[in-house]
Design a protein around this motif. Sequence first.
Motif, short mmCIF file in Angstrom:
data_model
loop_
_atom_site.label_atom_id
_atom_site.label_comp_id
_atom_site.label_asym_id
_atom_site.label_seq_id
_atom_site.Cartn_x
_atom_site.Cartn_y
_atom_site.Cartn_z
N VAL A 22 0.83 -1.20 0.00
CA VAL A 22 0.00 0.00 0.00
C VAL A 22 0.87 1.25 0.00
O VAL A 22 0.52 2.26 -0.62
CB VAL A 22 -0.95 -0.01 1.22
CG1 VAL A 22 -1.64 1.32 1.40
CG2 VAL A 22 -1.97 -1.12 1.06
N ALA A 23 2.02 1.19 0.64
CA ALA A 23 2.88 2.37 0.73
C ALA A 23 3.60 2.68 -0.57
O ALA A 23 3.85 3.84 -0.87
CB ALA A 23 3.90 2.16 1.84
N TYR A 24 3.95 1.66 -1.36
CA TYR A 24 4.76 1.92 -2.54
C TYR A 24 4.13 1.48 -3.86
O TYR A 24 3.68 2.33 -4.63
CB TYR A 24 6.16 1.31 -2.38
CG TYR A 24 6.96 1.99 -1.31
CD1 TYR A 24 7.52 3.24 -1.53
CD2 TYR A 24 7.13 1.41 -0.07
CE1 TYR A 24 8.24 3.89 -0.54
CE2 TYR A 24 7.85 2.04 0.92
CZ TYR A 24 8.40 3.28 0.68
OH TYR A 24 9.11 3.91 1.65
N PRO A 25 4.09 0.18 -4.20
CA PRO A 25 3.64 -0.21 -5.55
C PRO A 25 2.19 0.18 -5.87
O PRO A 25 1.88 0.51 -7.00
CB PRO A 25 3.80 -1.73 -5.58
CG PRO A 25 4.79 -2.03 -4.52
CD PRO A 25 4.59 -0.98 -3.48
N HIS A 26 1.33 0.20 -4.88
CA HIS A 26 -0.07 0.55 -5.13
C HIS A 26 -0.19 1.99 -5.59
O HIS A 26 -1.07 2.33 -6.38
CB HIS A 26 -0.89 0.32 -3.85
CG HIS A 26 -2.33 0.64 -4.00
ND1 HIS A 26 -3.17 -0.11 -4.80
CD2 HIS A 26 -3.11 1.62 -3.48
CE1 HIS A 26 -4.39 0.40 -4.75
NE2 HIS A 26 -4.37 1.45 -3.96
N ARG A 27 0.70 2.86 -5.14
CA ARG A 27 0.70 4.27 -5.54
C ARG A 27 1.59 4.53 -6.75
O ARG A 27 1.72 5.66 -7.19
CB ARG A 27 1.15 5.14 -4.38
CG ARG A 27 0.19 5.09 -3.21
CD ARG A 27 0.54 6.08 -2.17
NE ARG A 27 1.92 5.89 -1.70
CZ ARG A 27 2.53 6.70 -0.87
NH1 ARG A 27 1.89 7.73 -0.38
NH2 ARG A 27 3.77 6.46 -0.49
N GLY A 28 2.25 3.48 -7.26
CA GLY A 28 3.09 3.64 -8.44
C GLY A 28 4.50 4.11 -8.15
O GLY A 28 5.19 4.57 -9.04
N GLU A 29 4.95 4.00 -6.92
CA GLU A 29 6.29 4.42 -6.55
C GLU A 29 7.21 3.21 -6.43
O GLU A 29 6.76 2.09 -6.21
CB GLU A 29 6.26 5.17 -5.22
CG GLU A 29 5.48 6.46 -5.27
CD GLU A 29 5.49 7.18 -3.94
OE1 GLU A 29 6.30 6.83 -3.08
OE2 GLU A 29 4.67 8.09 -3.79
N ARG A 30 8.51 3.44 -6.57
CA ARG A 30 9.50 2.38 -6.42
C ARG A 30 9.88 2.26 -4.95
O ARG A 30 9.98 3.24 -4.23
CB ARG A 30 10.73 2.67 -7.25
CG ARG A 30 10.46 2.63 -8.74
CD ARG A 30 11.71 2.85 -9.55
NE ARG A 30 12.79 1.94 -9.19
CZ ARG A 30 12.98 0.74 -9.74
NH1 ARG A 30 12.15 0.32 -10.65
NH2 ARG A 30 14.00 -0.02 -9.37
N MET A 31 10.13 1.01 -4.52
CA MET A 31 10.57 0.77 -3.15
C MET A 31 12.06 1.09 -3.04
O MET A 31 12.85 0.61 -3.84
CB MET A 31 10.30 -0.67 -2.76
CG MET A 31 8.83 -0.99 -2.66
SD MET A 31 8.51 -2.68 -2.21
CE MET A 31 9.35 -2.82 -0.69
N PRO A 35 14.13 -3.04 -4.42
CA PRO A 35 13.40 -2.81 -5.67
C PRO A 35 12.87 -4.10 -6.29
O PRO A 35 11.84 -4.09 -6.95
CB PRO A 35 14.42 -2.14 -6.58
CG PRO A 35 15.73 -2.31 -5.94
CD PRO A 35 15.52 -2.61 -4.50
N TRP A 36 13.53 -5.23 -6.04
CA TRP A 36 13.04 -6.49 -6.60
C TRP A 36 11.69 -6.88 -6.00
O TRP A 36 10.84 -7.42 -6.69
CB TRP A 36 14.06 -7.61 -6.38
CG TRP A 36 14.40 -7.83 -4.94
CD1 TRP A 36 15.38 -7.24 -4.22
CD2 TRP A 36 13.71 -8.70 -4.04
NE1 TRP A 36 15.36 -7.68 -2.91
CE2 TRP A 36 14.35 -8.59 -2.77
CE3 TRP A 36 12.65 -9.57 -4.16
CZ2 TRP A 36 13.93 -9.31 -1.66
CZ3 TRP A 36 12.24 -10.29 -3.04
CH2 TRP A 36 12.88 -10.15 -1.82
N LEU A 37 11.48 -6.59 -4.73
CA LEU A 37 10.20 -6.89 -4.10
C LEU A 37 9.12 -5.97 -4.64
O LEU A 37 7.99 -6.40 -4.90
CB LEU A 37 10.31 -6.75 -2.58
CG LEU A 37 9.06 -7.08 -1.77
CD1 LEU A 37 8.65 -8.53 -2.00
CD2 LEU A 37 9.32 -6.83 -0.30
N GLY A 38 9.45 -4.70 -4.86
CA GLY A 38 8.49 -3.76 -5.44
C GLY A 38 8.09 -4.16 -6.85
O GLY A 38 6.93 -4.04 -7.23
#
Length: 72
Positions: A22-31, A35-38
């Motif tokens: 919810v904090a990163y991929p759902h909003r379209g941002e990279r972790m 980054p592999w998990l994102g």
Amino acid sequence: MVPIVVVMALILVLAGLVAVYVAYPHRGERMPATPWLGEAMAKAADAAPLIEEEDERLFDLTGEYEESDRRR
């Protein structure tokens, strides 16, 4: 006792994954840290089914719907 601890650990890991999604991929941002998990979560989000506009009318709970020809 051990099964309870294992299940609670799995629940915490799952809750952490949901929070990260919810904090990163759902909003379209990279972790930033992993980054592999994102990227994996973004692929899973792209593969998930979406509710189309037609489906929204089927699941509309406001009571404002058109009756089909069969029901008339």
